[in-house]
Enzyme design. Structure first.
Site, PDB file in Angstrom:
ATOM      1  CG  ASP A 204      -1.925   1.124   1.290  1.00  0.00           C
ATOM      2  OD1 ASP A 204      -1.575   2.226   0.928  1.00  0.00           O
ATOM      3  OD2 ASP A 204      -3.071   0.657   1.380  1.00  0.00           O
ATOM      4  CG  HIS A 205       1.176   4.530  -3.142  1.00  0.00           C
ATOM      5  ND1 HIS A 205      -0.126   4.155  -3.692  1.00  0.00           N
ATOM      6  CD2 HIS A 205       1.467   5.804  -3.077  1.00  0.00           C
ATOM      7  CE1 HIS A 205      -0.648   5.034  -3.820  1.00  0.00           C
ATOM      8  NE2 HIS A 205       0.432   6.318  -3.534  1.00  0.00           N
ATOM      9  CG  HIS A 267      -4.221   4.560  -0.529  1.00  0.00           C
ATOM     10  ND1 HIS A 267      -3.186   3.418  -0.701  1.00  0.00           N
ATOM     11  CD2 HIS A 267      -4.642   4.732  -1.935  1.00  0.00           C
ATOM     12  CE1 HIS A 267      -2.929   3.179  -2.050  1.00  0.00           C
ATOM     13  NE2 HIS A 267      -3.884   4.047  -2.624  1.00  0.00           N
TER      14      HIS A 267
HETATM   15  C1  BG6 Z   1      -4.084   4.686  -6.079  1.00  0.00           C
HETATM   16  C2  BG6 Z   1      -5.173   4.761  -6.481  1.00  0.00           C
HETATM   17  O1  BG6 Z   1      -3.846   3.759  -5.199  1.00  0.00           O
HETATM   18  O2  BG6 Z   1      -3.734   5.905  -5.474  1.00  0.00           O
HETATM   19  C3  BG6 Z   1      -5.705   6.235  -7.454  1.00  0.00           C
HETATM   20  O3  BG6 Z   1      -5.781   4.010  -7.463  1.00  0.00           O
HETATM   21  C4  BG6 Z   1      -5.126   7.360  -6.834  1.00  0.00           C
HETATM   22  O4  BG6 Z   1      -6.890   6.178  -8.035  1.00  0.00           O
HETATM   23  C5  BG6 Z   1      -3.773   7.354  -6.303  1.00  0.00           C
HETATM   24  O5  BG6 Z   1      -5.164   8.575  -7.704  1.00  0.00           O
HETATM   25  C6  BG6 Z   1      -3.442   8.295  -5.293  1.00  0.00           C
HETATM   26  O6  BG6 Z   1      -1.954   8.286  -4.648  1.00  0.00           O
HETATM   27  P1  BG6 Z   1      -0.993   9.576  -4.469  1.00  0.00           P
HETATM   28  O7  BG6 Z   1       0.011   8.991  -3.858  1.00  0.00           O
HETATM   29  O8  BG6 Z   1      -1.151  10.513  -5.586  1.00  0.00           O
HETATM   30  O9  BG6 Z   1      -2.085  10.190  -3.254  1.00  0.00           O
END
Ligand code: BG6
Length: 514
Positions: A204-205, A267
């Protein structure tokens, strides 16, 4: 330049260096022709290489359907580094040394053929690059390829059992991890037929973002906040994840997911559990993940009877974002006519435990909002007596601790201060800490941290089986009742639908201005 010399040149690397250098390994990226590989994974690997975290003989193998030579893959990935990397290579030579570690296997995810070729490449790397059988498989593919890949890795004997000496096989699996409890459970079952839980890294980044990791450091590394972190002092918490982008070219995936699956289940639930969890017994992966899972167990279920007072869903219609006219969701390319998929969700969460009983956690996430900002606000209770006149507004301004996850990462605390002059008037002022000015270095990208963690076997920042299933159980309770909830609309470029403001107004509260 030697690795030590490279590291010595780089203060950030040496700060993170302690005990974190990867031994020899192979990394196989399934889905190597995809956007994620190009935009995130290979640039992240390059930055790890540049900082001296990857040992020279590592081998990175791209696996995808398209026909491609090793050289063509290397050239493509060199272009990706130039375009998407957080930092540019110091020289062409440095980039060439990095891409020399890359190679490519053409194969179908469903057929064993490509896996045999992969096996040959891995055997070669085991000797030529001294990687042994240490191998990390990265599933950067659409979710329907997860099961065939896991099965084929097993049938072609590409997974080393955990008991085999020091050698290891691990798997990183991208989101979405299932689309409900049943499918997540099934996927866990397939994974566990081949890998044990310590070999599985569900990525989960958001957990790789510096500011998200700092939530625990901030709470537990300072003695002044934790005593306040409970129902006695906190009035409520808000978690907002606003995006200005729409669905980009991902209608196929997004329309079947919607914001609740795409953002909330993964997230936002991760950020939520870090904010709400109890201090862990240690900083070990299992101790932290135990506490996060406990929060999900204490989260009050979304009962159908109270759903309309706790959940809002909405979809954007045409409007203007940042001065640009944009179409509504239903007119985005690839969105099925009449789709009722939500692009915005607001939730009121309640945690039935000793620490948080009675303290609402309000969550909102949406696309095509006025700007990109992710923030957690801890709103403290007002002082018991209003001894001073307010210089602004009517009510007493509470202390608010704002954790800015992105952009302009930082933390700010709003306090009441006396307005200069003869009267005792009070107005809110802010104490700010900004990452950029405090540290003066760019933070590593989330994927850099997470890939290195997986290579070194640290699963703390990855979701465990029970966390994923528990969070799906809550989401299922909501999505099973979706049709009973009105689908509101909001203009692109507005802060969501009016019903989300009504949800707060019903509790005499308002959303933070972001
Ligand atoms: C991804 C989602 O996991 O996270 C996207 O699938 C979203 O829809 C993105 O735009 C948001 O990531 P960050 O790091 O730009 O907040």
């Amino acid at each position: 330049m030697t690795r030590r010399a490279q590291v010595a040149d780089n203060p950030l690397a040496s700060r993170f260096m302690h005990g974190r250098q990867a031994g020899p390994f192979s990394l196989v990226i399934f889905g190597a022709s995809g956007d994620l590989t190009k935009r995130k994974l290979v640039p992240a690997l390059f930055n790890l290489y540049k900082d001296g975290f990857l040992s020279a003989p590592s081998s990175i193998i791209g696996f995808a359907r398209r026909e491609k030579s090793d050289d063509a893959f290397r050239a493509e990935m060199a272009g990706a580094v130039r375009t998407y990397s957080r930092r540019q290579p110091d020289s062409d030579d440095q980039l060439a040394r990095f891409t020399a570690n890359l190679s490519y296997v053409q194969g179908e995810f469903e057929n064993e053929g490509g896996y045999r070729q992969l096996k040959d490449k891995l055997k070669h790397a085991a000797v030529a690059r001294q990687t042994g059988t240490n191998c990390l498989y990265y599933l950067a593919t659409p979710p329907d390829a997860f099961v065939p890949i896991i099965r084929n890795l097993n049938t072609t004997h590409l997974v080393t059992p955990i008991t085999d000496g020091d050698d290891w096989s691990r798997v990183i699996i991208e989101k979405p991890f299932g689309r409900d409890t049943a499918s997540a459970w099934q996927l866990n079952g397939v994974l566990h037929g081949v890998f044990t839980e310590p070999q599985v890294f569900r990525i989960d980044h958001y957990l790789g973002k510096e500011t998200v990791q700092n939530i625990l450091v901030f709470r537990l590394g300072n003695s002044i906040f934790e005593p306040l972190w409970n129902r006695r002092y906190v009035d409520h918490v808000q978690i907002s994840v606003a995006e200005s982008v729409g669905i980009e070219s991902r209608a196929g995936y997004f329309d079947s997911a919607g914001t609740i699956r795409d953002m909330v289940q993964s997230h936002i639930m991760q950020v939520f559990t870090l904010i709400a969890m109890e201090p862990p017994a240690s900083f070990e992966s299992s101790a932290i993940r135990d506490e996060k899972a406990k929060v999900l167990r204490s989260l009050r279920a979304f009962d159908p009877k109270e759903l309309s007072s706790r959940v809002v869903r909405a979809q954007y219609i045409k409007g203007s974002v940042g001065g640009e006219l944009v179409s509504g969701y239903l007119n985005e390319e690839g969105v099925p006519r009449g789709s009722t998929t939500e692009t915005y969700v607001a939730l009121k969460c309640l945690i039935d435990n000793w620490r948080w009983s009675g303290v609402p956690f309000y969550i909102r996430a949406g696309k095509r909002l006025p700007k990109r900002v992710t923030e957690v606000s801890i709103v403290f209770k007002a002082p018991p007596l209003a001894l001073f006149h307010q210089a602004e507004g009517n009510g007493r301004s509470p202390n608010i601790l704002r954790l800015r996850i992105q952009p302009a990462e930082g933390i700010s605390l709003s306090l009441g201060a006396k307005v200069p002059g003869q009267q005792s008037r009070i107005t809110p002022v802010r104490m700010d800490f900004m990452y950029s000015s405090a540290f003066g270095v760019t933070s590593p990208e989330a994927y850099e941290r997470l890939i290195l963690d997986a290579i070194t076997g640290d699963s703390t920042l990855f979701a465990r089986e029970d966390e994923v299933e528990l969070s799906w159980q809550h989401i299922d309770r909501i999505t099973q009742q979706w049709q009973a909830l009105p689908l509101n609309t909001y203009e692109a470029g507005e802060w969501g639908p009016k019903s989300a403001d009504d949800l707060m107004a019903a509790d005499n509260r308002t959303w933070m201005r972001l």
